[in-house]
Design a protein around this motif. Structure first.
Motif, PDB file in Angstrom:
ATOM      1  N   GLY A  68       3.637  12.945  20.065  1.00  0.00           N
ATOM      2  CA  GLY A  68       2.354  12.957  20.995  1.00  0.00           C
ATOM      3  C   GLY A  68       2.001  14.423  20.815  1.00  0.00           C
ATOM      4  N   LEU A  69       0.801  14.940  20.878  1.00  0.00           N
ATOM      5  CA  LEU A  69       0.205  16.090  20.863  1.00  0.00           C
ATOM      6  C   LEU A  69      -0.771  16.300  22.337  1.00  0.00           C
ATOM      7  N   GLY A  70      -0.059  16.241  23.315  1.00  0.00           N
ATOM      8  CA  GLY A  70      -0.909  16.537  24.679  1.00  0.00           C
ATOM      9  C   GLY A  70      -0.987  14.846  25.060  1.00  0.00           C
ATOM     10  N   SER A  71      -2.014  14.790  26.005  1.00  0.00           N
ATOM     11  CA  SER A  71      -2.266  13.566  26.778  1.00  0.00           C
ATOM     12  C   SER A  71      -2.720  12.396  25.962  1.00  0.00           C
ATOM     13  N   THR A  72      -3.640  12.903  25.104  1.00  0.00           N
ATOM     14  CA  THR A  72      -4.626  11.965  24.344  1.00  0.00           C
ATOM     15  C   THR A  72      -4.519  12.026  22.859  1.00  0.00           C
ATOM     16  N   ARG A  73      -3.711  13.048  22.411  1.00  0.00           N
ATOM     17  CA  ARG A  73      -3.765  13.140  20.894  1.00  0.00           C
ATOM     18  C   ARG A  73      -2.347  12.936  20.388  1.00  0.00           C
ATOM     19  N   GLY A  74      -2.284  12.745  18.970  1.00  0.00           N
ATOM     20  CA  GLY A  74      -1.148  12.580  18.476  1.00  0.00           C
ATOM     21  C   GLY A  74      -1.059  12.441  16.939  1.00  0.00           C
ATOM     22  N   MET A  75       0.011  12.254  16.371  1.00  0.00           N
ATOM     23  CA  MET A  75       0.180  12.273  14.859  1.00  0.00           C
ATOM     24  C   MET A  75       1.062  11.077  14.314  1.00  0.00           C
ATOM     25  N   SER A  76       1.032  10.868  12.980  1.00  0.00           N
ATOM     26  CA  SER A  76       2.141   9.794  12.771  1.00  0.00           C
ATOM     27  C   SER A  76       2.105  10.032  11.168  1.00  0.00           C
ATOM     28  N   ALA A  77       3.448  10.257  10.646  1.00  0.00           N
ATOM     29  CA  ALA A  77       3.430  10.339   9.394  1.00  0.00           C
ATOM     30  C   ALA A  77       4.281   9.076   8.753  1.00  0.00           C
ATOM     31  N   TYR A  78       3.996   8.701   7.513  1.00  0.00           N
ATOM     32  CA  TYR A  78       4.731   7.413   7.126  1.00  0.00           C
ATOM     33  C   TYR A  78       4.993   7.491   5.550  1.00  0.00           C
ATOM     34  N   VAL A  79       5.976   6.800   5.213  1.00  0.00           N
ATOM     35  CA  VAL A  79       6.138   6.636   3.631  1.00  0.00           C
ATOM     36  C   VAL A  79       6.271   5.204   3.443  1.00  0.00           C
ATOM     37  N   SER A  80       5.729   4.637   2.287  1.00  0.00           N
ATOM     38  CA  SER A  80       5.861   3.205   2.133  1.00  0.00           C
ATOM     39  C   SER A  80       6.099   2.732   0.600  1.00  0.00           C
ATOM     40  N   PRO A  81       7.441   2.709   0.046  1.00  0.00           N
ATOM     41  CA  PRO A  81       7.474   2.085  -1.141  1.00  0.00           C
ATOM     42  C   PRO A  81       7.366   0.776  -1.309  1.00  0.00           C
ATOM     43  N   PHE A  82       7.024   0.378  -2.370  1.00  0.00           N
ATOM     44  CA  PHE A  82       6.269  -1.198  -2.417  1.00  0.00           C
ATOM     45  C   PHE A  82       6.296  -1.665  -3.896  1.00  0.00           C
ATOM     46  N   TYR A  83       6.388  -2.775  -4.375  1.00  0.00           N
ATOM     47  CA  TYR A  83       6.256  -3.606  -5.605  1.00  0.00           C
ATOM     48  C   TYR A  83       4.875  -4.131  -5.824  1.00  0.00           C
ATOM     49  N   ARG A  84       4.061  -3.825  -6.769  1.00  0.00           N
ATOM     50  CA  ARG A  84       2.720  -4.470  -7.060  1.00  0.00           C
ATOM     51  C   ARG A  84       2.573  -5.252  -8.391  1.00  0.00           C
ATOM     52  N   TRP A  85       2.163  -6.320  -8.077  1.00  0.00           N
ATOM     53  CA  TRP A  85       1.830  -7.275  -9.383  1.00  0.00           C
ATOM     54  C   TRP A  85       0.257  -7.127  -9.492  1.00  0.00           C
ATOM     55  N   MET A  86      -0.179  -7.145 -10.701  1.00  0.00           N
ATOM     56  CA  MET A  86      -1.445  -6.940 -10.997  1.00  0.00           C
ATOM     57  C   MET A  86      -1.835  -7.745 -12.187  1.00  0.00           C
ATOM     58  N   ARG A  87      -2.934  -8.528 -11.972  1.00  0.00           N
ATOM     59  CA  ARG A  87      -3.434  -9.361 -13.099  1.00  0.00           C
ATOM     60  C   ARG A  87      -4.930  -8.792 -13.527  1.00  0.00           C
ATOM     61  N   SER A  88      -5.224  -8.751 -14.747  1.00  0.00           N
ATOM     62  CA  SER A  88      -6.418  -8.056 -15.205  1.00  0.00           C
ATOM     63  C   SER A  88      -7.075  -9.171 -16.074  1.00  0.00           C
ATOM     64  N   ASP A  89      -8.524  -9.398 -16.134  1.00  0.00           N
ATOM     65  CA  ASP A  89      -9.041 -10.269 -16.996  1.00  0.00           C
ATOM     66  C   ASP A  89     -10.351  -9.820 -17.352  1.00  0.00           C
ATOM     67  N   SER A  90     -10.156  -9.447 -18.881  1.00  0.00           N
ATOM     68  CA  SER A  90     -11.481  -8.913 -19.564  1.00  0.00           C
ATOM     69  C   SER A  90     -11.740 -10.027 -20.612  1.00  0.00           C
ATOM     70  N   GLY A  91     -11.294 -11.217 -20.581  1.00  0.00           N
ATOM     71  CA  GLY A  91     -11.666 -12.087 -21.582  1.00  0.00           C
ATOM     72  C   GLY A  91     -10.131 -12.563 -22.062  1.00  0.00           C
ATOM     73  N   THR A  92      -9.240 -11.775 -22.010  1.00  0.00           N
ATOM     74  CA  THR A  92      -7.817 -11.701 -22.284  1.00  0.00           C
ATOM     75  C   THR A  92      -6.945 -11.362 -20.935  1.00  0.00           C
ATOM     76  N   VAL A  93      -6.274 -12.276 -20.421  1.00  0.00           N
ATOM     77  CA  VAL A  93      -5.615 -12.097 -18.977  1.00  0.00           C
ATOM     78  C   VAL A  93      -4.242 -11.319 -19.406  1.00  0.00           C
ATOM     79  N   VAL A  94      -4.043 -10.340 -18.577  1.00  0.00           N
ATOM     80  CA  VAL A  94      -2.966  -9.482 -18.812  1.00  0.00           C
ATOM     81  C   VAL A  94      -2.425  -9.029 -17.314  1.00  0.00           C
ATOM     82  N   SER A  95      -0.808  -9.350 -17.229  1.00  0.00           N
ATOM     83  CA  SER A  95      -0.253  -9.281 -15.966  1.00  0.00           C
ATOM     84  C   SER A  95       0.821  -8.185 -15.779  1.00  0.00           C
ATOM     85  N   LYS A  96       0.877  -7.225 -15.054  1.00  0.00           N
ATOM     86  CA  LYS A  96       1.624  -6.256 -15.085  1.00  0.00           C
ATOM     87  C   LYS A  96       2.343  -6.211 -13.821  1.00  0.00           C
TER      88      LYS A  96
END
Length: 213
Positions: A137-165
């Motif tokens: 908290g930064l006073g009565s009505t203000r504040g800040m929050s910091a965060y870190v988020s590791p994650f796994y991502r699956w992605m599919r792209s289709d330009s006529g040929t489908v590729v998943s990574k």
């Protein structure tokens, strides 16, 4: 005290824009009950995104649903893009200053063509990970929050040929509450390059909570 200050600085930035092409996946571990809306901006690796987002905290803030839609620009073409996510609180400290959450979502955009040539493939992105957050908290009505988020991502792209990574990524975010109604988010996503998303993106948002002053 934290419940009043952190009205839902829930990474509305590219958060709700979540898996939208051109925006980072940002997820704060803190969430408050109720509705928040935001204007989102993101970009990196030749892509950009502009759109609107909304987040809804349920179950006293234990669950949060967020989503976004807007325009993504890349390779000289503009297309509609969307993203959605569910996050759940896993743990919080007795002081309320630290929290851990788990999240999963989806997002994507359609294919674009110029003179029958594909300029951008259709993409579908599905991330899942955890977030560790700190708030102060930064006073009565203000504040800040910091965060870190590791994650796994699956992605599919289709330009006529489908590729998943798949790839491992990490995002870093910083939220500010200027009042109980207005806030801002800044963040970046880094990690392995898995095709259409580029090696890194940055994002920002201005958020508003209706009904608060």
């Amino acid at each position: 005290m934290f419940g009043r200050l952190f009205f839902g600085l829930t990474a509305m930035a590219a958060s709700a824009s979540a898996q939208v092409p051109g925006a980072p996946v940002l997820q704060n571990a803190f969430a408050n009950p109720g509705l928040a809306i935001a204007a989102n901006f993101g970009g990196g690796a030749g892509q950009s995104f502009y759109g609107a987002a909304a987040a809804l905290g349920l179950g006293a803030g234990k669950l949060q649903l967020s989503g976004a839609a807007g325009a993504a620009h890349a390779n000289g073409a503009t297309r509609g893009a969307y993203g959605g996510r569910l996050s759940a609180s896993v743990w919080s400290s007795s002081s309320g200053g630290l929290a851990v959450a788990a999240f999963g979502g989806f997002g994507g955009a359609p294919r674009t063509r110029t003179a029958n040539v594909v300029t951008n493939p259709a993409v579908l992105s599905i991330p899942a990970g955890v977030s560790l957050a700190y708030r102060h908290g930064l006073g009565s009505t203000r504040g800040m929050s910091a965060y870190v988020s590791p994650f796994y991502r699956w992605m599919r792209s289709d330009s006529g040929t489908v590729v998943s990574k798949n790839s491992m990524r990490v995002s870093l975010g910083l939220d500010f509450a200027f009042s109980q109604s207005f806030g801002a988010t800044f963040g970046a996503e880094l990690g392995q390059n898995n095709g259409g998303s580029g090696a890194g993106t940055v994002g920002a948002a201005i958020s508003f909570v209706p009904g608060r002053r």
